[in-house]
Design an enzyme around this catalytic site. Structure first.
Site, PDB file in Angstrom:
ATOM      1  N   HIS A  77       0.688  -1.224   0.073  1.00 22.26           N
ATOM      2  CA  HIS A  77       0.024   0.161   0.027  1.00 22.26           C
ATOM      3  C   HIS A  77       0.837   1.251  -0.005  1.00 22.26           C
ATOM      4  O   HIS A  77       1.740   1.199   0.629  1.00 22.26           O
ATOM      5  CB  HIS A  77      -1.032   0.050   1.091  1.00 22.26           C
ATOM      6  CG  HIS A  77      -0.172   0.014   2.384  1.00 22.26           C
ATOM      7  ND1 HIS A  77       0.055   1.494   3.198  1.00 22.26           N
ATOM      8  CD2 HIS A  77       0.417  -0.916   3.330  1.00 22.26           C
ATOM      9  CE1 HIS A  77       0.494   1.074   4.361  1.00 22.26           C
ATOM     10  NE2 HIS A  77       0.384  -0.123   4.363  1.00 22.26           N
ATOM     11  N   ASP A  79      -0.551   4.153   0.838  1.00 18.95           N
ATOM     12  CA  ASP A  79      -1.175   5.204   1.673  1.00 18.95           C
ATOM     13  C   ASP A  79      -0.375   5.232   2.934  1.00 18.95           C
ATOM     14  O   ASP A  79       0.042   4.207   3.438  1.00 18.95           O
ATOM     15  CB  ASP A  79      -2.633   5.058   1.872  1.00 18.95           C
ATOM     16  CG  ASP A  79      -3.172   3.755   2.235  1.00 18.95           C
ATOM     17  OD1 ASP A  79      -2.551   2.460   1.733  1.00 18.95           O
ATOM     18  OD2 ASP A  79      -3.911   3.644   3.293  1.00 18.95           O
ATOM     19  N   ASP A 109       6.518   2.303   6.876  1.00 23.30           N
ATOM     20  CA  ASP A 109       4.833   1.452   6.502  1.00 23.30           C
ATOM     21  C   ASP A 109       4.259   2.260   5.437  1.00 23.30           C
ATOM     22  O   ASP A 109       3.612   3.227   5.750  1.00 23.30           O
ATOM     23  CB  ASP A 109       4.226   1.798   7.854  1.00 23.30           C
ATOM     24  CG  ASP A 109       2.823   0.852   7.808  1.00 23.30           C
ATOM     25  OD1 ASP A 109       2.549   0.156   6.970  1.00 23.30           O
ATOM     26  OD2 ASP A 109       2.093   1.080   8.861  1.00 23.30           O
ATOM     27  N   GLU A 143      -5.115   0.827   2.822  1.00 23.47           N
ATOM     28  CA  GLU A 143      -4.786   0.213   3.738  1.00 23.47           C
ATOM     29  C   GLU A 143      -4.828   0.901   5.219  1.00 23.47           C
ATOM     30  O   GLU A 143      -5.269   0.073   5.997  1.00 23.47           O
ATOM     31  CB  GLU A 143      -3.520  -0.570   3.431  1.00 23.47           C
ATOM     32  CG  GLU A 143      -3.123  -1.791   4.252  1.00 23.47           C
ATOM     33  CD  GLU A 143      -2.640  -1.271   5.615  1.00 23.47           C
ATOM     34  OE1 GLU A 143      -2.440  -2.455   6.420  1.00 23.47           O
ATOM     35  OE2 GLU A 143      -2.190  -0.116   5.942  1.00 23.47           O
ATOM     36  N   GLU A 144      -4.509   1.814   5.388  1.00 25.76           N
ATOM     37  CA  GLU A 144      -4.572   2.411   6.710  1.00 25.76           C
ATOM     38  C   GLU A 144      -5.800   3.050   7.355  1.00 25.76           C
ATOM     39  O   GLU A 144      -6.074   3.141   8.356  1.00 25.76           O
ATOM     40  CB  GLU A 144      -3.533   3.721   6.448  1.00 25.76           C
ATOM     41  CG  GLU A 144      -2.329   3.311   6.434  1.00 25.76           C
ATOM     42  CD  GLU A 144      -1.472   2.659   7.457  1.00 25.76           C
ATOM     43  OE1 GLU A 144      -1.958   2.425   8.572  1.00 25.76           O
ATOM     44  OE2 GLU A 144      -0.300   2.209   7.394  1.00 25.76           O
ATOM     45  N   GLU A 172       5.061  -5.290   4.458  1.00 20.57           N
ATOM     46  CA  GLU A 172       4.844  -4.553   5.687  1.00 20.57           C
ATOM     47  C   GLU A 172       5.925  -4.614   6.632  1.00 20.57           C
ATOM     48  O   GLU A 172       7.019  -5.839   6.403  1.00 20.57           O
ATOM     49  CB  GLU A 172       3.461  -5.379   6.463  1.00 20.57           C
ATOM     50  CG  GLU A 172       2.156  -5.134   5.881  1.00 20.57           C
ATOM     51  CD  GLU A 172       1.661  -3.785   6.045  1.00 20.57           C
ATOM     52  OE1 GLU A 172       2.417  -2.927   6.779  1.00 20.57           O
ATOM     53  OE2 GLU A 172       0.374  -3.241   5.905  1.00 20.57           O
ATOM     54  N   HIS A 360       4.098   4.751  12.170  1.00 20.36           N
ATOM     55  CA  HIS A 360       2.728   5.543  12.649  1.00 20.36           C
ATOM     56  C   HIS A 360       3.425   6.598  13.811  1.00 20.36           C
ATOM     57  O   HIS A 360       2.607   7.329  14.598  1.00 20.36           O
ATOM     58  CB  HIS A 360       1.779   4.769  13.253  1.00 20.36           C
ATOM     59  CG  HIS A 360       1.035   4.116  12.279  1.00 20.36           C
ATOM     60  ND1 HIS A 360      -0.405   3.667  12.562  1.00 20.36           N
ATOM     61  CD2 HIS A 360       1.502   3.650  11.076  1.00 20.36           C
ATOM     62  CE1 HIS A 360      -0.908   2.759  11.342  1.00 20.36           C
ATOM     63  NE2 HIS A 360       0.367   2.988  10.359  1.00 20.36           N
TER      64      HIS A 360
END
Length: 387
Positions: A77, A79, A109, A143-144, A172, A360
């Site tokens: 992903h 995003d 990520d 995805e997030e 990931e 994150h």
């Protein structure tokens, strides 16, 4: 103030790819041009592609067929979660390098995994040896968030086209400290619950005339936290965490007539979501007449074990050993991932990527040495699978 100890860009494809991706503010579900850029790179390598757009979400499906043979897909992903400048050493969408680390939202990520796989794919294509099978790139910009219109849609598209994947590698971030020290051969399921507890309001001086919803909530929490999960599988434990207790009461002399308890269950692949619901509802039977329970955001678990023949898990383990000299730890810990949409009785799904310690977070970053090690691991996986 941002740090001024920023090195000049390093002349390396993977690093340059990652910096390009980080500079795009691709906050869910906006891909911010990253999928167009990625498509251009893959077309140069001979991939055919199709964009599947759904409810404002862009999904890339790219394919390169070498010959008859097995189908492997790289899942990822573009995003990222939001980021403000507060507390960052560099601008969060700069991709700047400081002391051997590339900083930026999505560095770990999982734009780092995409950059490393792009370099590994390029080397595979340029290898003149004969290759078998087909390689897919399946990349989403959703995805997030709720992940309703991303890889779930891609998986449905593949099913409609009768495309059967034999193996999936999800990029990931899975490493604990160094690339290859841990991979995920599954993920626990996730399920959230919301319980409305009903009581009877009254004056605090006369509790005999009331039913205190907050006190009942305490009994509810006790029931929830004492559930024994006897179907857990080795290495994949079930855990229930209460995430909120709220009483809608603005004064201190009224017994509350309502209370909300929220909780989340992360559960082993020994269960499915309905079995978790049954276990919780059974535990709540002593107080069920005073409450209503609502279920939210179910994510089923998935698990990939070893197979006797054509085992992708074994191939990934071997590739990591060839690269690092050590076999990886297998784990299903952590949150959910898009791997769940592709795993089935036939398709083996393995997650492997950079270290996840800063994902994150403020100052999310990936060490250049770790990024290049993941690229090396990916190269070994592609070689062992296709050549």
């Amino acid at each position: 103030m941002y740090s001024t100890a920023i090195k000049k860009p390093v002349c390396n494809n993977t690093i340059n790819f990652l910096q390009t991706l980080i500079k795009a503010k691709s906050i869910t579900p906006n891909d911010a041009g990253t999928l167009a850029w990625l498509t251009k790179q893959l077309v140069k390598l001979g991939f055919e592609f199709e964009m599947v757009n759904h409810h404002g979400v862009s999904n890339l499906i790219a394919k390169r067929t070498f010959s008859e043979g097995p189908c492997m897909a790289f899942i990822g992903h573009v995003d990222v979660v939001p980021a403000t400048s507060l507390g960052w050493h560099v601008a969060p969408f700069s991709g700047d390098i400081v002391d051997g680390f590339i900083y930026g939202r999505g560095a770990a990520d999982m734009k780092g995994g995409i950059a490393a796989m792009l370099s590994a794919t390029k080397e595979l294509i340029e290898d003149q040896r004969c290759k078998i099978g087909s390689l897919y790139w399946l990349i989403t910009s959703d995805e997030e968030g709720e992940a309703e219109f991303g890889c779930k849609v891609i998986a449905e598209y593949l099913e409609k086209k009768n495309i059967v994947l034999d193996a999936c590698l999800v990029g990931e971030p899975t490493a604990d400290i160094l690339a290859g020290d841990a991979i995920k051969n599954g993920r626990r399921g996730a399920l959230s619950g919301r319980i409305q507890v009903k009581g009877k309001a009254g004056h605090v001086a006369y509790p005999e005339n009331s039913i205190n919803a907050a006190h009942l909530a305490g009994k509810v929490i006790n029931c929830l936290t004492n559930i024994i999960w006897n179907k857990d599988e080795a290495g994949s434990k079930t855990g229930l965490q209460v995430t909120g207790v709220q009483v809608n009461n603005s004064v201190d002399n009224i017994i509350p007539d309502n209370c909300e308890v929220t909780f989340n269950v992360r559960y082993s692949h020994g269960y499915n979501s309905q079995q978790i619901i049954n276990a919780v509802e059974q535990a709540l039977e002593p107080v069920q007449q005073n409450l209503s329970c609502y279920w939210e955001r179910p994510c089923e678990p998935y698990y990939t074990g070893h197979k006797d023949n054509h085992c992708f898990l074994t191939l990934v383990e071997k590739s990591i050993y060839e690269t690092t000299g050590q076999y990886p730890k297998l784990t299903t810990a952590g949150g959910t991932s898009d791997g769940r949409f592709f795993s089935n009785a036939h398709t083996q799904v393995i997650e492997c990527g950079v270290a996840n310690s800063t994902i994150h977070q403020v100052n999310e970053r990936v060490e250049i040495a770790d990024l290049l090690k993941v690229e090396e691991i990916y190269r070994a996986i592609l070689k062992n699978y296709f050549i």
